[in-house]
Design an enzyme around this catalytic site. Structure first.
Site, short mmCIF file in Angstrom:
data_model
loop_
_atom_site.label_atom_id
_atom_site.label_comp_id
_atom_site.label_asym_id
_atom_site.label_seq_id
_atom_site.Cartn_x
_atom_site.Cartn_y
_atom_site.Cartn_z
N GLN A 10 -4.92 -1.63 9.30
CA GLN A 10 -4.81 -2.96 8.70
C GLN A 10 -5.41 -4.02 9.61
OE1 GLN A 10 -3.72 -3.42 5.57
NE2 GLN A 10 -4.08 -5.61 5.68
N LYS B 79 0.85 -1.21 0.00
CA LYS B 79 0.00 0.00 0.00
C LYS B 79 0.87 1.25 0.00
CE LYS B 79 -3.86 -2.49 2.01
NZ LYS B 79 -4.74 -2.80 3.14
N ASP C 150 -11.23 2.50 3.52
CA ASP C 150 -11.55 1.08 3.33
C ASP C 150 -13.06 0.87 3.16
OD1 ASP C 150 -9.32 -0.72 3.31
OD2 ASP C 150 -8.95 -0.29 5.43
N1 GUN Z 1 -7.12 -6.99 5.79
C1 GUN Z 1 -7.44 -7.75 4.71
N2 GUN Z 1 -7.89 -6.97 3.71
C2 GUN Z 1 -7.87 -5.70 4.16
C3 GUN Z 1 -8.22 -4.46 3.58
O1 GUN Z 1 -8.67 -4.35 2.43
N3 GUN Z 1 -8.04 -3.37 4.37
C4 GUN Z 1 -7.58 -3.45 5.65
N4 GUN Z 1 -7.47 -2.34 6.35
N5 GUN Z 1 -7.26 -4.60 6.20
C5 GUN Z 1 -7.39 -5.72 5.47
#
Ligand code: GUN
Length: 281
Positions: free
Chosen positions: A94, A50, A117
């Site tokens: 996350q 990211k 998200d």
């Molecule tokens: N854990 C697994 N997929 C994601 C996601 O798309 N965003 C976040 N913040 N955590 C995750």
């Protein structure tokens, strides 16, 4: 006939390049805070990817790597600070969080305007009624990949395997918005293989390697594999037995290089959207 491969890396590179150009053209100063708690190795890889995508697009990323013992009060305090920081347009925590932290409460603390998200109740609710600023990243990435095949979802039988809040449920909703006829399967579904065989568009979001076998795929179907698993040899693999499913499908996403890169591209898109909605106020 073998399926054509949907190249998530290529589609995501195109999306990120469009975002980079938009940011450069409009001279946008955008910041994304990325919060990681503990030392889950998969989460570390996702967070690094990211941050790399931010760099490619011209978004400033701010990483907050907190120890696994962080208390909920400490995490909430950080989120409050980030909510109030004008340099931070998007906040991403996350998941999964260590077990002693309440994910729902933590997500609820993020300002809905910075919830890139689209995990918070208000953003999920907006997706339900079809009036949203942020699309959930993984499902939105899947939709982009389906569009990249030139296939129209309207009127198609769509089957989603998995009913998680972050993939299965919002995926079903986006397919419904595109006028698909949607079935959501889960661990209590009877005759799962039979239901899957009806699908023109099959989305696997189970989290179990080898779950979808060739006999579950309708000839000519589009297969989107959301799973990111490790097989017995430690190799990255999806939920589908790729070779078997590829023999039946018309289009299929690989793992890695399918849905994963798209999730991140969609996160970048949401972060630009966050900046836009925050400055339009
Ligand atoms: N854990 C697994 N997929 C994601 C996601 O798309 N965003 C976040 N913040 N955590 C995750």
């Amino acid at each position: 006939m073998a399926a054509q491969i949907i190249d998530g890396k290529a589609v995501s590179a195109k999306v990120k390049e469009e975002i980079r150009q938009e940011i450069e053209r409009d001279k946008l100063e955008i910041g994304l805070a990325v919060v990681i708690v503990g030392d889950d190795p998969a989460s570390r890889v996702y967070v690094n990817n990211k941050k790399k995508a931010c760099e490619v697009c011209g978004i400033k990323s701010y990483e907050y790597a907190l120890p696994a013992e962080t208390t909920e009060a400490q995490l909430m305090e950080l989120i409050d600070t980030l909510n109030d920081d004008d340099k931070v347009n998007g906040i991403l925590v996350q998941l999964p969080l260590p077990k002693h932290l309440n994910e729902e409460a933590v997500i609820a603390r993020i300002s809905p305007l910075k919830d890139v998200d689209a995990f918070s109740a208000s953003n999920v609710g907006k997706i339900m009624i079809g009036n949203y600023a942020f699309l959930p990243c993984t499902p939105a990435g899947c939709i982009e990949l389906i569009h990249s095949t030139g296939i129209d979802v309207s009127g198609k039988e769509c089957v989603v395997i998995g009913r998680s809040n972050i993939v299965g449920k919002p995926m079903a909703m986006l397919l419904l918005h595109e006028n698909g006829t949607v079935t959501v399967c889960h661990s209590r579904t009877k005759n799962l293989a039979e239901v899957c065989r009806r699908a023109d568009i099959l989305v696997a979001a189970v989290g179990r390697p080898g779950f979808v076998t060739g006999d579950m795929v309708k000839p000519g179907a589009v297969v989107i594999d959301v799973g990111i698993n490790r097989n017995a040899d430690g190799k990255l693999c999806g939920d589908c037995v790729f070779d078997e499913c590829a023999k039946k499908a018309s289009w299929i996403t690989p793992v890695p290089g399918g849905v994963g890169p798209m999730t991140i591209a969609m996160l970048m898109k949401n972060t630009v959207m966050a900046k836009r909605i925050q400055t339009a106020k």
